[in-house]
Write a protein that holds these residues in place. Structure first.
Motif, PDB file in Angstrom:
ATOM      1  N   THR A  46      -6.953   7.706   0.476  1.00 38.99           N
ATOM      2  CA  THR A  46      -7.988   7.735   1.515  1.00 38.99           C
ATOM      3  C   THR A  46      -8.978   8.866   1.274  1.00 38.99           C
ATOM      4  O   THR A  46     -10.196   8.677   1.376  1.00 38.99           O
ATOM      5  CB  THR A  46      -7.342   7.901   2.900  1.00 38.99           C
ATOM      6  OG1 THR A  46      -6.393   6.865   3.081  1.00 38.99           O
ATOM      7  CG2 THR A  46      -8.370   7.827   4.006  1.00 38.99           C
ATOM      8  N   TYR A  47      -8.468  10.057   0.914  1.00 40.49           N
ATOM      9  CA  TYR A  47      -9.323  11.212   0.645  1.00 40.49           C
ATOM     10  C   TYR A  47     -10.257  10.934  -0.524  1.00 40.49           C
ATOM     11  O   TYR A  47     -11.463  11.180  -0.461  1.00 40.49           O
ATOM     12  CB  TYR A  47      -8.461  12.439   0.359  1.00 40.49           C
ATOM     13  CG  TYR A  47      -9.241  13.640  -0.098  1.00 40.49           C
ATOM     14  CD1 TYR A  47      -9.916  14.437   0.818  1.00 40.49           C
ATOM     15  CD2 TYR A  47      -9.326  13.967  -1.451  1.00 40.49           C
ATOM     16  CE1 TYR A  47     -10.641  15.540   0.405  1.00 40.49           C
ATOM     17  CE2 TYR A  47     -10.048  15.052  -1.873  1.00 40.49           C
ATOM     18  CZ  TYR A  47     -10.711  15.838  -0.954  1.00 40.49           C
ATOM     19  OH  TYR A  47     -11.438  16.909  -1.366  1.00 40.49           O
ATOM     20  N   LYS A  50       0.841  -1.190   0.000  1.00 41.24           N
ATOM     21  CA  LYS A  50       0.000   0.000   0.000  1.00 41.24           C
ATOM     22  C   LYS A  50       0.878   1.243   0.000  1.00 41.24           C
ATOM     23  O   LYS A  50       1.943   1.255   0.647  1.00 41.24           O
ATOM     24  CB  LYS A  50      -0.884   0.018   1.242  1.00 41.24           C
ATOM     25  CG  LYS A  50      -1.972  -1.016   1.223  1.00 41.24           C
ATOM     26  CD  LYS A  50      -2.868  -0.868   2.429  1.00 41.24           C
ATOM     27  CE  LYS A  50      -3.975  -1.891   2.417  1.00 41.24           C
ATOM     28  NZ  LYS A  50      -4.798  -1.828   3.615  1.00 41.24           N
ATOM     29  N   PRO A 100     -17.321   1.590   5.405  1.00 43.11           N
ATOM     30  CA  PRO A 100     -16.105   1.386   4.610  1.00 43.11           C
ATOM     31  C   PRO A 100     -15.674  -0.076   4.555  1.00 43.11           C
ATOM     32  O   PRO A 100     -14.927  -0.468   3.681  1.00 43.11           O
ATOM     33  CB  PRO A 100     -15.046   2.216   5.338  1.00 43.11           C
ATOM     34  CG  PRO A 100     -15.746   3.021   6.331  1.00 43.11           C
ATOM     35  CD  PRO A 100     -17.112   2.465   6.522  1.00 43.11           C
ATOM     36  N   ARG A 157     -11.232   8.051  -1.656  1.00 41.15           N
ATOM     37  CA  ARG A 157     -12.190   6.991  -1.312  1.00 41.15           C
ATOM     38  C   ARG A 157     -13.333   7.546  -0.461  1.00 41.15           C
ATOM     39  O   ARG A 157     -14.489   7.181  -0.631  1.00 41.15           O
ATOM     40  CB  ARG A 157     -11.468   5.880  -0.562  1.00 41.15           C
ATOM     41  CG  ARG A 157     -12.321   4.645  -0.359  1.00 41.15           C
ATOM     42  CD  ARG A 157     -11.648   3.595   0.480  1.00 41.15           C
ATOM     43  NE  ARG A 157     -10.345   3.220  -0.011  1.00 41.15           N
ATOM     44  CZ  ARG A 157      -9.233   3.155   0.739  1.00 41.15           C
ATOM     45  NH1 ARG A 157      -9.286   3.438   2.026  1.00 41.15           N
ATOM     46  NH2 ARG A 157      -8.084   2.804   0.215  1.00 41.15           N
ATOM     47  N   ARG A 158     -13.005   8.453   0.458  1.00 40.58           N
ATOM     48  CA  ARG A 158     -14.020   8.950   1.395  1.00 40.58           C
ATOM     49  C   ARG A 158     -14.884  10.072   0.842  1.00 40.58           C
ATOM     50  O   ARG A 158     -16.074  10.136   1.122  1.00 40.58           O
ATOM     51  CB  ARG A 158     -13.341   9.442   2.672  1.00 40.58           C
ATOM     52  CG  ARG A 158     -12.866   8.337   3.547  1.00 40.58           C
ATOM     53  CD  ARG A 158     -12.385   8.874   4.868  1.00 40.58           C
ATOM     54  NE  ARG A 158     -11.693   7.826   5.616  1.00 40.58           N
ATOM     55  CZ  ARG A 158     -10.860   8.053   6.611  1.00 40.58           C
ATOM     56  NH1 ARG A 158     -10.598   9.289   6.974  1.00 40.58           N
ATOM     57  NH2 ARG A 158     -10.280   7.069   7.236  1.00 40.58           N
ATOM     58  N   GLY A 193      -0.765   7.708   0.254  1.00 45.23           N
ATOM     59  CA  GLY A 193      -1.788   6.976   1.001  1.00 45.23           C
ATOM     60  C   GLY A 193      -2.913   7.883   1.437  1.00 45.23           C
ATOM     61  O   GLY A 193      -4.090   7.511   1.371  1.00 45.23           O
ATOM     62  N   LYS A 194      -2.563   9.092   1.891  1.00 50.44           N
ATOM     63  CA  LYS A 194      -3.581  10.072   2.300  1.00 50.44           C
ATOM     64  C   LYS A 194      -4.450  10.457   1.102  1.00 50.44           C
ATOM     65  O   LYS A 194      -5.661  10.646   1.233  1.00 50.44           O
ATOM     66  CB  LYS A 194      -2.921  11.335   2.864  1.00 50.44           C
ATOM     67  CG  LYS A 194      -2.170  11.110   4.141  1.00 50.44           C
ATOM     68  CD  LYS A 194      -3.115  10.999   5.296  1.00 50.44           C
ATOM     69  CE  LYS A 194      -2.353  10.940   6.590  1.00 50.44           C
ATOM     70  NZ  LYS A 194      -3.187  10.533   7.704  1.00 50.44           N
TER      71      LYS A 194
END
Length: 91
Positions: free
Chosen positions: A68-69, A58, A86, A71-72, A64-65
């Motif tokens: 995540t951003y 990953k 999630p 995806r959310r 990675g941030k």
């Protein structure tokens, strides 16, 4: 037989309540809750061992941030019913 504390004009203390409760119920044996330790780990022990699969690493840090951003907040699909968690694997 003596009169209860309330009938004698005395305040009903906690110890008197506890005493009366134990007298009414009597002494009971405490039950076992979770079974014996001889059965501990029964299910895990009888499952077949499956080797771990190699996975892609990953992204860490900024990348990675970013994932995540996205995806959310960016790829959010507004549908009917409750919001999907999630961790749900429903498609």
């Amino acid at each position: 037989r003596t009169l209860p504390a309330r009938a004698r004009g005395l305040p009903l203390s906690l110890s008197a309540v506890t005493y009366r409760a134990t007298k009414a119920v009597g002494h009971r044996k405490m039950g076992k809750v979770h079974g014996s330790l001889a059965r501990a780990g029964k299910v895990r022990g009888q499952c077949p061992k499956v080797a771990k699969q190699d996975k892609k690493k990953k992204p860490k840090g900024r990348a990675g941030k970013r994932i995540t951003y996205n995806r959310r907040f960016v790829n959010v699909v507004v549908g009917l019913g409750k919001k999907r968690s999630p961790n749900s694997n429903a498609t």
